[in-house]
Scaffold this motif. Structure first.
Motif, PDB file in Angstrom:
ATOM      1  N   LEU A 189      14.800  18.449 -28.631  1.00 15.20           N
ATOM      2  CA  LEU A 189      15.949  17.666 -28.193  1.00 15.20           C
ATOM      3  C   LEU A 189      15.721  16.182 -28.443  1.00 15.20           C
TER       4      LEU A 189
ATOM      5  N   GLN B  19      18.020  13.561 -30.567  1.00 15.60           N
ATOM      6  CA  GLN B  19      18.574  12.381 -29.904  1.00 15.60           C
ATOM      7  C   GLN B  19      18.182  11.093 -30.618  1.00 15.60           C
TER       8      GLN B  19
ATOM      9  N   ILE C  67      23.262  16.297 -32.746  1.00 11.99           N
ATOM     10  CA  ILE C  67      23.655  16.170 -31.339  1.00 11.99           C
ATOM     11  C   ILE C  67      25.170  16.268 -31.257  1.00 11.99           C
TER      12      ILE C  67
ATOM     13  N   LEU D 234      23.893  20.875 -29.145  1.00 12.43           N
ATOM     14  CA  LEU D 234      23.882  20.611 -30.582  1.00 12.43           C
ATOM     15  C   LEU D 234      25.146  21.170 -31.216  1.00 12.43           C
TER      16      LEU D 234
END
Length: 132
Positions: free
Chosen positions: A9, A13, A69, A55
């Motif tokens: 993640l 990001q 994202i 996502l």
């Protein structure tokens, strides 16, 4: 949230705007950064995060899925993809989102994501075709 999922993640990001990663690209990137996350874990994690709406799963005419994202409106965008050069242009169009919301509402749906991917041949791709 496992440490591997957090790392995946975090990678998404921190991607530069307009960059999309396939599971293989993500695996290679993490490996270069010294992370030891298996490709199968990455596949499971990106699929899970896509189902959760974290996502966006994209078909960018390369034969495999890419991920980014999932940005809420007004950061929502669409893609124009060249099948010859694999160039991807992101663009915004509020009318696309408005139409999707109207259609969804008519059928009792709530919009979670709206993606328009236009597949075409860029000017560079056209020169490649006509100069070969």
């Amino acid at each position: 949230m496992t440490p591997q999922r957090e790392r995946i993640l975090d990678t998404f990001q921190n991607l530069p705007e307009g960059e999309h990663l396939s599971a293989e690209d993500l695996h290679d990137r993490l490996k270069q950064e010294g992370e030891n996350i298996s490709l199968s874990t990455i596949y499971r994690t990106v699929k899970l995060m896509a189902r959760m709406g974290i996502l966006r799963e994209l078909e960018l005419a390369e034969g495999h899925k890419h991920y980014e994202i999932n940005q809420p409106y007004p950061h929502h965008h669409h893609h124009l993809v060249c099948v010859k050069t694999n160039q991807v242009i992101e663009f915004k169009n509020n009318q696309v989102l408005a139409i999707s919301q109207k259609v969804a509402e008519k059928h009792g749906f709530k919009v979670l994501d709206c993606q328009l991917t236009i597949i075409g041949i860029s000017p560079e791709g056209q020169r490649y075709i006509f100069n070969s």
